[in-house]
Design a protein around this motif. Structure first.
Motif, short mmCIF file in Angstrom:
data_model
loop_
_atom_site.label_atom_id
_atom_site.label_comp_id
_atom_site.label_asym_id
_atom_site.label_seq_id
_atom_site.Cartn_x
_atom_site.Cartn_y
_atom_site.Cartn_z
N THR A 80 37.70 51.90 -22.95
CA THR A 80 38.77 50.72 -23.18
C THR A 80 38.93 49.71 -22.00
O THR A 80 39.30 48.69 -22.29
N SER A 112 41.04 42.48 -24.84
CA SER A 112 40.20 43.49 -24.30
C SER A 112 40.52 44.03 -23.12
O SER A 112 39.96 44.89 -22.63
N THR A 150 44.22 46.08 -15.29
CA THR A 150 44.13 44.93 -16.11
C THR A 150 44.44 43.65 -15.49
O THR A 150 43.63 42.84 -15.89
N LYS A 278 45.20 48.47 -28.20
CA LYS A 278 45.79 47.88 -27.06
C LYS A 278 47.29 47.67 -26.97
O LYS A 278 47.79 47.38 -27.85
#
Length: 337
Positions: A80, A112, A150, A278
């Motif tokens: 992920t 993504s 992230t 997500k």
């Protein structure tokens, strides 16, 4: 299911549509410097509240039983947060040759980079009868990991606005994400019995605050005459999102069920959902911080707003099929013993 019951169940999706329409009709209310003062109420108060709420609701004390399944956790987190962003980046090299709005394509890249959600993957894994403990662990661990990974991925693939330096972004992330999350966990230690007895609506609280963030984001968009949303690009992006989800679910299913993988059918269910879902709840506030000052922030946010309901819809449709497969696999394994 009656109409009223359906409306109650899908209130958040309906809320997204309503706040976007409200932003279109009255953008001056939620625009930067407007009556709502989103540069303070949203950037600091709302984002902090979401992550405090997440810290308060995350049942980290239940994760010890899943800690030792290291191979499963590595599979989910690498897929992920490493494979997913790289695969989408390669796909975008092709899509950039098309007429699809470039800001929506950048939004696909932001999707993504997001960590797994704290709820939907767990709910769907539980509905199928998969490894719920592993789903809880990877959702919670991914959320914590996503605080650092992230923003770094977003800056790596997309860069940031020139007005917000790298150090400023991470200091704001620390104060509005890490600190509230840790405070929420500390409070949970003292309030655990009360929280488990009364079961506060954590999801509804986060979703309500999220609607405020979405509203102010689109107020900025609609107050700028230079930004236009192309309907054709929007439809194509929605189709691409469904294609990505189906492809990655099939890929993770194939990898986790192949001979010698070492994963049980219940493990495979958790892997499929946790690797491909997500987080909207964590994603939108992070985008608001990292891309503060971006004129096209709302366009970048659109694919994530599409991805969230799409993953829930697709997962819900597949629950009976996956449950039937898992039951059949479990029965066949019992017969072989």
């Amino acid at each position: 299911m009656g109409l009223l019951a359906r409306l109650r169940k899908e209130w958040f999706i309906i809320g997204i549509v309503l706040v976007i329409l409200s932003a279109k009709l009255q953008p001056n209310i939620g625009v930067r410097g407007g009556p709502l003062k989103p540069e303070i109420t949203v950037a600091y108060v709302a984002v902090s509240l979401i992550f405090f709420n997440s810290g308060l609701s995350l049942k980290t004390e239940e994760l010890t039983s899943a800690l030792l399944h290291v191979r499963l956790h590595l599979f989910v987190q690498i897929f992920t947060l490493v494979f997913f962003p790289l695969a989408v980046w390669l796909l975008l090299r092709l899509l950039e040759l098309t007429l699809i709005d470039q800001w929506l394509l950048r939004g696909l890249q932001t999707v993504s980079c997001m960590p797994p959600p704290v709820s939907s993957a767990v709910i769907l894994t539980k509905a199928v009868g998969g490894n719920e403990a592993a789903a809880i662990f990877n959702s919670a661990f991914g959320s914590f990991l996503g605080i650092v990974v992230t923003p770094a991925l977003l800056l790596l693939f997309l860069g940031s606005s020139s007005s917000v330096p790298f150090s400023s972004i991470f200091s704001q992330l620390f104060m509005t994400v890490v600190v509230p999350l840790v405070l929420g966990q500390v409070c949970r230690r003292f309030l655990r019995e009360v929280l488990e007895r009364r079961k506060p609506p954590f999801g509804a609280v986060s979703s309500s605050v999220l609607l405020l963030i979405i509203y102010t984001t689109f107020c900025d968009t609609f107050s700028s005459p230079d930004i236009q949303l192309d309907p054709g690009s929007l439809v194509l992006v929605a189709l691409i999102i469904f294609s990505i989800q189906i492809s990655f679910m099939l890929l993770t299913f194939g990898l986790s069920t192949r001979s010698g993988s070492g994963f049980s059918p219940a493990d495979s269910v958790a892997i499929v959902f946790c690797s491909t879902h997500k987080s909207l709840t964590l994603g939108i506030p992070m985008l608001k911080i990292v891309f503060e000052g971006y004129q096209h922030l709302s366009l970048i946010s659109v694919p994530l707003l599409i991805y969230h309901p799409a993953q829930i819809l697709l997962g819900a449709v597949l629950v009976p099929t996956i449950r039937a497969w898992m039951t059949a696999r479990q029965k066949s394994s019992l017969l072989l013993r």
